[in-house]
Design a protein around this motif. Structure first.
Motif, mmCIF file in Angstrom:
data_model
loop_
_atom_site.group_PDB
_atom_site.id
_atom_site.type_symbol
_atom_site.label_atom_id
_atom_site.label_comp_id
_atom_site.label_asym_id
_atom_site.label_seq_id
_atom_site.Cartn_x
_atom_site.Cartn_y
_atom_site.Cartn_z
ATOM 1 N N UNK A 19 -66.417 31.095 147.460
ATOM 2 C CA UNK A 19 -66.567 30.226 147.829
ATOM 3 C C UNK A 19 -64.938 29.630 147.147
ATOM 4 N N UNK A 20 -64.541 29.218 146.525
ATOM 5 C CA UNK A 20 -63.333 28.252 146.345
ATOM 6 C C UNK A 20 -61.591 28.683 145.642
ATOM 7 N N UNK A 21 -61.575 29.957 146.177
ATOM 8 C CA UNK A 21 -60.647 31.088 146.741
ATOM 9 C C UNK A 21 -60.462 32.328 147.796
ATOM 10 N N UNK A 22 -59.403 31.593 148.592
ATOM 11 C CA UNK A 22 -59.083 32.808 149.664
ATOM 12 C C UNK A 22 -57.740 33.122 149.770
ATOM 13 N N UNK A 23 -57.549 34.058 150.425
ATOM 14 C CA UNK A 23 -56.097 34.760 150.538
ATOM 15 C C UNK A 23 -56.007 34.286 152.156
ATOM 16 N N UNK A 79 -67.556 31.106 138.414
ATOM 17 C CA UNK A 79 -67.605 30.098 137.606
ATOM 18 C C UNK A 79 -66.409 30.434 136.775
ATOM 19 N N UNK A 80 -65.770 31.236 136.211
ATOM 20 C CA UNK A 80 -65.168 31.283 135.197
ATOM 21 C C UNK A 80 -63.658 30.913 135.558
ATOM 22 N N UNK A 81 -63.645 31.514 136.827
ATOM 23 C CA UNK A 81 -62.109 31.252 137.930
ATOM 24 C C UNK A 81 -62.280 29.528 138.212
ATOM 25 N N UNK A 82 -63.208 28.625 138.151
ATOM 26 C CA UNK A 82 -63.080 27.755 138.724
ATOM 27 C C UNK A 82 -63.453 26.960 137.519
ATOM 28 N N UNK A 83 -63.600 27.180 136.901
ATOM 29 C CA UNK A 83 -63.857 26.349 135.327
ATOM 30 C C UNK A 83 -61.839 26.405 134.799
ATOM 31 N N UNK A 127 -51.242 31.216 134.688
ATOM 32 C CA UNK A 127 -51.520 31.063 133.414
ATOM 33 C C UNK A 127 -53.349 30.843 134.118
ATOM 34 N N UNK A 128 -53.760 30.584 135.281
ATOM 35 C CA UNK A 128 -55.393 30.350 135.649
ATOM 36 C C UNK A 128 -55.968 31.665 135.609
ATOM 37 N N UNK A 129 -55.218 32.515 135.819
ATOM 38 C CA UNK A 129 -55.552 34.013 136.189
ATOM 39 C C UNK A 129 -55.997 34.831 134.393
ATOM 40 N N UNK A 130 -54.529 34.443 133.175
ATOM 41 C CA UNK A 130 -55.498 34.818 131.943
ATOM 42 C C UNK A 130 -55.877 34.679 131.370
ATOM 43 N N UNK A 131 -56.037 32.906 131.555
ATOM 44 C CA UNK A 131 -56.761 31.619 131.239
ATOM 45 C C UNK A 131 -58.613 32.260 131.336
ATOM 46 N N UNK A 132 -58.675 33.059 132.441
ATOM 47 C CA UNK A 132 -60.248 32.949 132.561
ATOM 48 C C UNK A 132 -60.019 34.398 132.629
ATOM 49 N N UNK A 133 -59.115 35.225 132.165
ATOM 50 C CA UNK A 133 -59.353 36.648 131.510
ATOM 51 C C UNK A 133 -60.598 35.953 130.186
ATOM 52 N N UNK A 134 -59.630 35.970 129.400
ATOM 53 C CA UNK A 134 -59.501 35.514 127.975
ATOM 54 C C UNK A 134 -61.519 34.337 128.107
ATOM 55 N N UNK A 135 -61.520 34.081 128.936
ATOM 56 C CA UNK A 135 -62.395 32.665 128.677
ATOM 57 C C UNK A 135 -63.688 34.188 129.029
#
Length: 282
Positions: free
Chosen positions: A9-13, A65-69, A89-97
């Motif tokens: 819902x919050x991410x699109x190509x 929800x993790x990607x949004x956070x 960093x948004x991707x690597x952080x989401x993976x860590x979280x």
């Protein structure tokens, strides 16, 4: 901008006006039926061009929800940390979280401890870690361990982009410091160890603070300084030699507080080396 494929819902190509493909983050941009023309570009929070296969995979595998956070935390970090961050960093952080939350749900022990020395030296990163843990706990109704503050802060430290043209010189100085320590104590430093990596992190920011004329906060550490000087003279002398090497390279003057921290790290390196030796003798 043309929204061509929903990821969530919050991410699109999307496709920009030049025909370049990108991934866009923005509240609700993936909700309408695609494809469609996004005219209100103020909805876009972040864009990413030329994502590699690993990040594309994460976009489809990580919970929305993790990607949004992660996006919210990174936006807060960019307003808080006065150094550039890795754009992905948004991707690597989401993976860590996501991993941290799964680990919590499975009640697995977290090996990291809350680090007061990272809190002392990197208050901006620790503030982001505190914000992140508070936000996640509120949004997901969970209770991450306090250790995650340090883990997230360290994640942002490791993701900072070094734009200093003297980075090669910094690396050379750090290697000179390591060789000096090895000569002082007749030991081989394990460059894969957690202690080594923490020390290198400390040295990196020590060098940058000196170059930016931002000395380490000098709290009342004279008592600890005197204890090292009188009771651990070899550590004291090595710390003096390390600070002298650095000051000579940068034409600076390290203060007593920085020397105390050097002594503390040197003690950790020695303890770590002795523990490994004992382990090898068994």
């Amino acid at each position: 901008m043309q929204v061509v494929k929903k990821i969530n819902n919050n991410v699109a190509l999307c496709c920009d006006n030049n025909g370049q493909e990108l991934v866009a983050f923005g509240k609700g941009i993936g909700f309408p039926k695609v494809p469609y023309e996004l005219t209100d570009l103020s909805l876009i929070e972040m864009t990413f061009y030329k994502l590699n296969a690993q990040y594309r995979r994460l976009l489809t595998e990580l919970p929305e929800d993790i990607l949004t956070l992660s996006s919210q935390i990174v936006q807060h970090a960019r307003a808080t940390i006065d150094r550039p961050l890795n754009p992905n960093i948004v991707f690597s952080l989401a993976d860590h979280l996501n991993f941290a939350i799964i680990r919590l749900q499975k009640q697995q022990d977290v090996p990291l401890l809350y680090s007061y020395d990272i809190e002392q030296f990197y208050p901006q990163e620790m503030a982001v870690g505190q914000y992140a843990v508070r936000l996640i706990n509120q949004q997901l109704k969970i209770k991450l361990p306090t250790a995650e503050i340090t883990a997230i802060a360290t994640h942002f430290l490791n993701s900072q982009v070094n734009v200093d043209i003297k980075v090669q010189q910094e690396q050379q100085i750090i290697e000179q410091v390591m060789r000096l320590i090895e000569r002082c104590f007749q030991l081989q430093i394990d460059r894969q160890s957690f202690t080594y990596n923490r020390f290198v992190l400390h040295l990196n920011y020590y060098l940058r603070r000196l170059q930016q004329s931002q000395p380490t906060p000098s709290h009342d550490q004279n008592r600890l300084y005197q204890i090292f000087k009188q009771q651990l003279p070899q550590i004291y002398q090595c710390a003096c030699d390390v600070s002298a090497l650095i000051d000579q390279a940068y034409q600076t003057t390290s203060n007593q507080a920085e020397q105390v921290y050097l002594m503390i790290y040197l003690q950790r390196i020695i303890d770590n080396s002795q523990t490994e030796q004992l382990g090898g003798e068994k």
